[in-house]
Design an enzyme around this catalytic site. Structure first.
Site, PDB file in Angstrom:
ATOM      1  N   TYR A   1       0.579  -1.429  -0.010  1.00  9.87           N
ATOM      2  CA  TYR A   1      -0.216   0.145  -0.007  1.00  9.87           C
ATOM      3  C   TYR A   1       0.696   0.904   0.066  1.00  9.87           C
ATOM      4  O   TYR A   1       0.487   2.108   1.045  1.00  9.87           O
ATOM      5  CB  TYR A   1      -0.510   0.377   1.150  1.00  9.87           C
TER       6      TYR A   1
ATOM      7  N   TYR B   1     -12.219  -7.328   6.763  1.00  8.43           N
ATOM      8  CA  TYR B   1     -11.160  -6.961   5.832  1.00  8.43           C
ATOM      9  C   TYR B   1     -10.154  -8.326   5.886  1.00  8.43           C
ATOM     10  O   TYR B   1     -10.782  -8.769   6.391  1.00  8.43           O
ATOM     11  CB  TYR B   1      -9.937  -6.557   6.356  1.00  8.43           C
TER      12      TYR B   1
ATOM     13  N   ASP C   1     -12.773 -15.907   8.764  1.00  9.35           N
ATOM     14  CA  ASP C   1     -12.018 -15.301   8.650  1.00  9.35           C
ATOM     15  C   ASP C   1     -11.646 -15.867   9.888  1.00  9.35           C
ATOM     16  O   ASP C   1     -11.709 -13.967  10.180  1.00  9.35           O
ATOM     17  CB  ASP C   1     -12.203 -13.993   7.800  1.00  9.35           C
TER      18      ASP C   1
ATOM     19  N   LYS D   1      -1.801 -15.969   8.395  1.00 10.05           N
ATOM     20  CA  LYS D   1      -0.993 -15.066   8.995  1.00 10.05           C
ATOM     21  C   LYS D   1       0.025 -16.306  10.221  1.00 10.05           C
ATOM     22  O   LYS D   1       0.747 -16.970   9.633  1.00 10.05           O
ATOM     23  CB  LYS D   1      -2.158 -13.932   9.677  1.00 10.05           C
TER      24      LYS D   1
END
Ligand SMILES: *Cc1c(COP(=O)(O)O)cnc(C)c1O
Length: 434
Positions: free
Chosen positions: A26, A154, A255, A284
């Site tokens: 980003y 997200y 999620d 992750k």
């Protein structure tokens, strides 16, 4: 003849090259944020090439839960690389993938027993969405092809994942015409600590009533909304969501990519609401932060729907590096560490200390809110934070914290010592008071 004063150290030359040629997450290629050159990392400490040692407050984005350079994770990688680093997963299998799947079936709630090993969190979300869509094709209800989600979420950066990220801070306007049109309800209004009110799910119930015939699945981050704003919402919201999904025939995708493996104080954040999803995404921390690996784990019911004749008989996904043995081998060792169960006490201790040291900052006029759940501490400022400036201050304090927007947040490795955690909270306090 070389001029000694113009000769920069190699790491400095690399930083210059990096600035000009490499994209970071980003960031602008033409006006990049400053970047720091890492030499090594061990335990909770990151060593910069410029000589500083930084206490890590980020776990490299939720991932490095056991700390860096862990002897057992290193050994797992070394042992596997001498056997086979990678083979295709089409038509072949191997010990690391099978062991990992056994562990995931064991650790996740009972009904979740079918494992798709994916190569990143975003891909596992894509796969979960495909599973949901193919499931309804299998049941001859192909019109159930839309996703419902809450704002402020997200789920990753690939296109289907992006279509269920928050439409405002998820940058939907940039890709408007290329994104699937999903359905959104307001983000959960009540925080984790608020008193529950039944009207908190009114708009959710309305969405089910009106749209259930088109809904394939709901996707949500259980209890902790991460990159979309670091908000912790009331577990009853998730419980009600599960109930509505059952009542209206809609699948529930949790999620757990950020929250899985203890971060929120439970092994999986959906346990705060005693909810079992139809599909769970993991990533992750799965490899303890060593390499990219993720999974979408589902039920026999969903697996059978996806595999039915009507749905084409096969789940239509198969990445080149699916089930990568090296990543799976590290993940199996990381999950052995998780199963040894030191994390509940470690996370509880971090939570208690973060509450003592961060909650008082809520009194400060520049602070909008402070919240702590499990090994996650968030200080929300009233004004956006200048990342480059804040980072300089943090490095001067010997810590690695990367703010975004108005948020200062930390989720340190579980092995952090109390003095090291104090160093993190002291730096945050210094920023707030500065
Ligand atoms: C990070 C994250 C993802 C995306 O995972 P990647 O490995 O970055 O693709 C998806 N969902 C949540 C909740 C995440 O935190």
């Amino acid at each position: 003849m070389t001029s000694t004063d113009s000769a920069q150290p190699l790491w400095q030359q690399q930083l210059d090259f990096d600035q000009q040629h490499i994209w970071h997450p980003y960031t602008s290629m033409t006006h990049p944020l400053p970047c720091y050159h890492v030499k090594s990392a061990a335990g909770v400490s990151i060593e910069l090439s410029s000589g500083e040692y930084l206490i890590d407050g980020m776990s490299s984005w939720w991932a490095a839960i056991h700390g860096y350079n862990h002897p057992r994770l290193n050994a797992a990688a070394h042992q596997q690389i001498d056997k086979v680093a990678h083979v295709m997963f089409g038509g072949l299998t191997h010990e690391p993938a099978v062991t990992l799947a056994q562990q995931l079936v064991e650790l996740t709630p009972g009904p979740l027993n079918r494992v798709f090993i994916a190569d990143s969190g975003s891909v596992s979300v894509e796969v979960a969405i495909k599973m949901a869509l193919q499931y309804w094709v299998g049941h001859e209800l192909p019109q159930k092809n839309q996703l419902l989600t809450v704002r402020g979420g997200y789920h990753g950066d690939t296109f289907a994942a992006m279509s269920v990220c928050d439409p405002v801070n998820g940058m939907h306007h940039l890709f408007k015409h290329a994104l699937c049109n999903q359905r959104f309800v307001e983000r959960p209004a009540l925080s984790y600590w608020d008193d529950w009110r039944d009207d908190a799910v009114d708009s959710l119930r309305d969405a089910f009533e009106q749209h259930h015939t088109q809904l394939a699945a709901v996707i949500i981050e259980p209890v902790v909304q991460g990159a979309g704003g670091m908000r912790m919402y009331h577990p009853n919201y998730l419980r009600e969501l599960r109930r509505l999904c059952d009542a209206y025939g809609v699948l529930l995708i949790c999620d757990e990519i950020a929250t899985g493996f203890g971060r929120s104080g439970k092994l999986f954040a959906s346990e705060h609401a005693d909810v079992c999803p139809d599909i769970m995404c993991l990533g992750k921390a799965l490899t303890g932060g060593y390499m990219t690996l993720a999974a979408a784990v589902t039920t026999t019911e969903v697996a059978e729907g996806v595999s039915s004749e009507n749905a084409g008989g096969a789940l239509m996904h198969g990445p080149t590096f699916m089930g990568n043995p090296l990543a799976c081998a590290v993940a199996t060792e990381s999950l052995r560490l998780v199963a040894e169960n030191h994390w509940p006490a470690q996370v509880a201790a971090i939570e208690a200390q973060l509450k003592t040291q961060l909650l008082p900052l809520a009194q400060h006029q520049k602070v909008a809110d402070v919240r702590v759940l499990g090994a996650i501490g968030v200080v929300e400022m009233r004004q956006p934070i200048n990342v480059a400036e804040a980072q300089q201050l943090f490095i001067a304090h010997g810590v690695w914290i990367r703010p975004f927007g108005k948020l200062l947040y930390i989720m340190p490795p579980y092995i952090i010592e109390p003095e090291q955690l104090t160093q993190l909270t002291t730096a945050i306090s210094a920023y707030v008071h500065g």
